[in-house]
Scaffold this motif. Structure first.
Motif, PDB file in Angstrom:
ATOM      1  N   LEU A 290       0.858  -1.172   0.000  1.00 61.57           N
ATOM      2  CA  LEU A 290       0.000   0.000   0.000  1.00 61.57           C
ATOM      3  C   LEU A 290       0.900   1.230   0.000  1.00 61.57           C
ATOM      4  N   GLN A 291       0.736   2.082  -0.995  1.00 61.29           N
ATOM      5  CA  GLN A 291       1.527   3.305  -1.096  1.00 61.29           C
ATOM      6  C   GLN A 291       0.790   4.425  -0.372  1.00 61.29           C
ATOM      7  N   PHE A 292       1.411   4.949   0.676  1.00 57.31           N
ATOM      8  CA  PHE A 292       0.856   6.094   1.398  1.00 57.31           C
ATOM      9  C   PHE A 292       1.541   7.357   0.901  1.00 57.31           C
ATOM     10  N   TYR A 293       0.744   8.238   0.316  1.00 52.19           N
ATOM     11  CA  TYR A 293       1.238   9.511  -0.214  1.00 52.19           C
ATOM     12  C   TYR A 293       0.471  10.632   0.469  1.00 52.19           C
ATOM     13  N   SER A 294       1.190  11.535   1.118  1.00 50.14           N
ATOM     14  CA  SER A 294       0.548  12.566   1.925  1.00 50.14           C
ATOM     15  C   SER A 294       0.341  13.895   1.194  1.00 50.14           C
ATOM     16  N   GLY A 295       0.270  13.840  -0.142  1.00 52.59           N
ATOM     17  CA  GLY A 295      -0.056  15.042  -0.914  1.00 52.59           C
ATOM     18  C   GLY A 295       1.038  16.088  -0.889  1.00 52.59           C
ATOM     19  N   ASN A 296       2.299  15.632  -0.897  1.00 54.72           N
ATOM     20  CA  ASN A 296       3.423  16.546  -0.710  1.00 54.72           C
ATOM     21  C   ASN A 296       3.712  17.430  -1.920  1.00 54.72           C
ATOM     22  N   PHE A 297       3.312  16.977  -3.106  1.00 55.51           N
ATOM     23  CA  PHE A 297       3.633  17.737  -4.316  1.00 55.51           C
ATOM     24  C   PHE A 297       2.464  18.599  -4.787  1.00 55.51           C
ATOM     25  N   LEU A 298       1.377  18.593  -4.021  1.00 56.49           N
ATOM     26  CA  LEU A 298       0.299  19.544  -4.290  1.00 56.49           C
ATOM     27  C   LEU A 298       0.785  20.926  -3.877  1.00 56.49           C
ATOM     28  N   ASP A 299       0.582  21.900  -4.772  1.00 59.94           N
ATOM     29  CA  ASP A 299       1.176  23.218  -4.509  1.00 59.94           C
ATOM     30  C   ASP A 299       0.217  24.385  -4.715  1.00 59.94           C
ATOM     31  N   GLY A 300      -1.071  24.078  -4.821  1.00 68.15           N
ATOM     32  CA  GLY A 300      -2.050  25.145  -4.974  1.00 68.15           C
ATOM     33  C   GLY A 300      -2.190  25.683  -6.386  1.00 68.15           C
ATOM     34  N   SER A 301      -1.543  25.024  -7.353  1.00 67.19           N
ATOM     35  CA  SER A 301      -1.567  25.538  -8.730  1.00 67.19           C
ATOM     36  C   SER A 301      -2.842  25.167  -9.471  1.00 67.19           C
ATOM     37  N   ASN A 302      -3.612  24.213  -8.931  1.00 66.77           N
ATOM     38  CA  ASN A 302      -4.861  23.797  -9.580  1.00 66.77           C
ATOM     39  C   ASN A 302      -6.068  24.299  -8.797  1.00 66.77           C
ATOM     40  N   ARG A 303      -7.043  24.826  -9.536  1.00 71.34           N
ATOM     41  CA  ARG A 303      -8.326  25.171  -8.922  1.00 71.34           C
ATOM     42  C   ARG A 303      -9.228  23.948  -9.020  1.00 71.34           C
ATOM     43  N   VAL A 304      -9.545  23.382  -7.881  1.00 75.44           N
ATOM     44  CA  VAL A 304     -10.316  22.146  -7.836  1.00 75.44           C
ATOM     45  C   VAL A 304     -11.778  22.462  -7.529  1.00 75.44           C
ATOM     46  N   LYS A 305     -12.552  21.439  -7.184  1.00 79.91           N
ATOM     47  CA  LYS A 305     -13.994  21.603  -6.988  1.00 79.91           C
ATOM     48  C   LYS A 305     -14.305  22.650  -5.920  1.00 79.91           C
ATOM     49  N   ASN A 306     -15.479  23.261  -6.083  1.00 78.38           N
ATOM     50  CA  ASN A 306     -15.995  24.238  -5.115  1.00 78.38           C
ATOM     51  C   ASN A 306     -15.105  25.461  -4.966  1.00 78.38           C
ATOM     52  N   GLY A 307     -14.340  25.778  -6.028  1.00 78.10           N
ATOM     53  CA  GLY A 307     -13.517  26.981  -6.013  1.00 78.10           C
ATOM     54  C   GLY A 307     -12.301  26.914  -5.121  1.00 78.10           C
ATOM     55  N   LYS A 308     -11.936  25.720  -4.651  1.00 79.48           N
ATOM     56  CA  LYS A 308     -10.782  25.548  -3.785  1.00 79.48           C
ATOM     57  C   LYS A 308      -9.526  25.326  -4.627  1.00 79.48           C
ATOM     58  N   THR A 309      -8.365  25.287  -3.951  1.00 79.52           N
ATOM     59  CA  THR A 309      -7.114  24.969  -4.624  1.00 79.52           C
ATOM     60  C   THR A 309      -6.481  23.746  -3.973  1.00 79.52           C
ATOM     61  N   ASP A 310      -5.647  23.056  -4.754  1.00 83.55           N
ATOM     62  CA  ASP A 310      -5.030  21.815  -4.272  1.00 83.55           C
ATOM     63  C   ASP A 310      -3.745  22.134  -3.512  1.00 83.55           C
ATOM     64  N   ASN A 311      -3.894  22.676  -2.328  1.00 88.64           N
ATOM     65  CA  ASN A 311      -2.748  23.096  -1.532  1.00 88.64           C
ATOM     66  C   ASN A 311      -2.003  21.908  -0.933  1.00 88.64           C
ATOM     67  N   TYR A 312      -0.806  22.177  -0.466  1.00 86.85           N
ATOM     68  CA  TYR A 312       0.097  21.184   0.130  1.00 86.85           C
ATOM     69  C   TYR A 312      -0.616  20.383   1.212  1.00 86.85           C
ATOM     70  N   GLN A 313      -0.599  19.063   1.056  1.00 87.70           N
ATOM     71  CA  GLN A 313      -1.126  18.121   2.036  1.00 87.70           C
ATOM     72  C   GLN A 313      -2.589  18.406   2.422  1.00 87.70           C
ATOM     73  N   THR A 314      -3.396  18.733   1.411  1.00 82.14           N
ATOM     74  CA  THR A 314      -4.834  18.880   1.650  1.00 82.14           C
ATOM     75  C   THR A 314      -5.605  17.628   1.233  1.00 82.14           C
ATOM     76  N   SER A 315      -4.901  16.612   0.783  1.00 82.99           N
ATOM     77  CA  SER A 315      -5.513  15.309   0.520  1.00 82.99           C
ATOM     78  C   SER A 315      -4.395  14.268   0.530  1.00 82.99           C
ATOM     79  N   PHE A 316      -4.792  12.998   0.640  1.00 81.18           N
ATOM     80  CA  PHE A 316      -3.820  11.913   0.724  1.00 81.18           C
ATOM     81  C   PHE A 316      -4.274  10.761  -0.167  1.00 81.18           C
ATOM     82  N   CYS A 317      -3.325   9.887  -0.506  1.00 78.90           N
ATOM     83  CA  CYS A 317      -3.619   8.680  -1.279  1.00 78.90           C
ATOM     84  C   CYS A 317      -3.174   7.454  -0.493  1.00 78.90           C
ATOM     85  N   LEU A 318      -3.961   6.402  -0.596  1.00 83.49           N
ATOM     86  CA  LEU A 318      -3.598   5.080  -0.084  1.00 83.49           C
ATOM     87  C   LEU A 318      -3.845   4.102  -1.229  1.00 83.49           C
ATOM     88  N   GLU A 319      -2.796   3.851  -2.011  1.00 81.47           N
ATOM     89  CA  GLU A 319      -2.912   3.086  -3.252  1.00 81.47           C
ATOM     90  C   GLU A 319      -2.537   1.625  -3.000  1.00 81.47           C
TER      91      GLU A 319
END
Length: 356
Positions: A290-319
């Motif tokens: 299981l790959q645990f990724y803590s959203g370290n490369f999210l940098d706020g450059s994308n505008r995601v749903k509900n007008g938010k941005t994908d800021n550092y460690q605002t989501s995680f993956c468990l692959e």
């Protein structure tokens, strides 16, 4: 209550195929999913929080254009042929060398320049809670050998589970490692940091990596007395701060967690609890890692749903997956698939609520 994405914002023709948005729900309407056949992506996933409100717990975009243009971070995508990294973008199979595309520094990541995450899958919704996706990957696509027929089924159950079943066959020996790259925030998409989530991983060992995030020397390391010991429910940020205070080399390499954990047998593979929502997610899988990724490369450059941005460690993956670079590391569980064999694996995400 979270707002569902508009179907028309996902309706396009790409590569001569129709892209649509599919909505899955269980019979109780307590769990819902929005999925597009572009990359087989989970666009939204909706479960009740401790107040009974249905909230979207997946990072992503609210229109198809954002997925097809620019950097999409693999939001919610099906990943193949090979999830995770292959060192120096090459491997040898039965004495023959295969050169892949290097799309992550010197390495191949998540299938290459146009992996399964950027392909159009054929889709058939067979019930309110079932979606079948199929894709034919031709011999030589992205450098991988063999004609590969892939089928992935998404299912929402009345037990508030998301089941993902993977199946594939090939006409020539190849390597395969399929997974889903969902980014979760159990407090709700766009709600802020995930470092206060509680995490448990059923793993006594993890695979240390080098500076390019390739496993070192085919060896596993004990999690005991390290920032990787999530064997009991622990705040993600607590162990991360512990590692940062000691300049842990592994956390420096990944700018946080981006590591494969070697799963123990039995019980759930992982448990996560949103500290604000009370939403609990338990993960069950047949995969060894299981790959645990803590959203370290999210940098706020994308505008995601509900007008938010994908800021550092605002989501995680468990692959859920086999280990990184397995084709080059013979001591790891094999990712080889031969003609006449069937690749089959299943992962379940089960949701419940922890009340205070």
């Amino acid at each position: 209550m979270s707002v569902f994405p508009a179907r028309e914002s996902f309706e396009q023709i790409i590569d001569g195929k129709q892209i649509l948005l599919y909505i899955l729900t269980n019979s109780k309407n307590t769990t819902k999913a929005a999925i597009t056949n572009y990359g087989g992506r989970l666009i939204g996933f909706y479960v009740p929080d401790k107040n009974g409100q249905l909230i979207d717990i997946l990072e992503g975009f609210d229109n198809l254009d954002q997925y097809t243009q620019g950097t999409d971070n693999y939001f919610g995508a099906l990943i193949g042929r090979y999830g995770n990294r292959i060192a120096k973008a090459k491997f040898t199979l039965d004495g023959k060398k295969y050169q892949l595309n290097a799309n992550n520094g010197p390495n191949n990541l998540h299938g290459g320049n146009k992996g399964f995450s950027r392909q159009v899958w054929d889709a058939k919704q067979t019930a309110d809670n079932l979606l079948d996706l199929t894709y034919f990957s031709s011999d030589g696509e992205e450098g991988f050998p063999g004609n590969l027929n892939v089928k992935v089924t998404y299912e929402i159950t009345d037990a508030n589970e998301l089941k993902i079943n993977y199946r594939a066959t090939t006409d020539k020996k190849t390597v395969i490692n399929l997974t889903n790259h969902a980014y979760f925030n159990l407090n709700g998409q766009g709600s802020g940091t995930i470092v206060n989530h509680y995490l448990r991983l059923n793993a006594d060992y993890y695979t240390p990596v080098d500076s390019t995030l390739i496993p070192q020397n085919s060896k596993h390391a004990s999690v005991t007395n390290t920032p990787f010991d999530f064997r009991n429910l622990t705040k993600i940020g607590y162990l991360m701060e512990l590692g940062q205070s000691t300049n842990n080399e592994q956390l420096l390499f990944g700018q946080g967690y981006d590591h494969n954990f070697v799963l123990n047998e039995g019980n759930s593979s992982a448990t996560v609890i949103g500290d604000l929502s009370g939403i609990q997610m338990d993960i069950y899988t047949q995969e060894p890692g299981l790959q645990f990724y803590s959203g370290n490369f999210l940098d706020g450059s994308n505008r995601v749903k509900n007008g938010k941005t994908d800021n550092y460690q605002t989501s995680f993956c468990l692959e859920t997956q086999h280990f990184p670079d397995s084709p080059n590391q013979p001591s790891f569980p094999s990712t080889t698939l031969d003609s006449g064999e069937v690749y089959k694996t299943s992962t379940i995400y089960k949701f419940s609520v922890q009340h205070e």
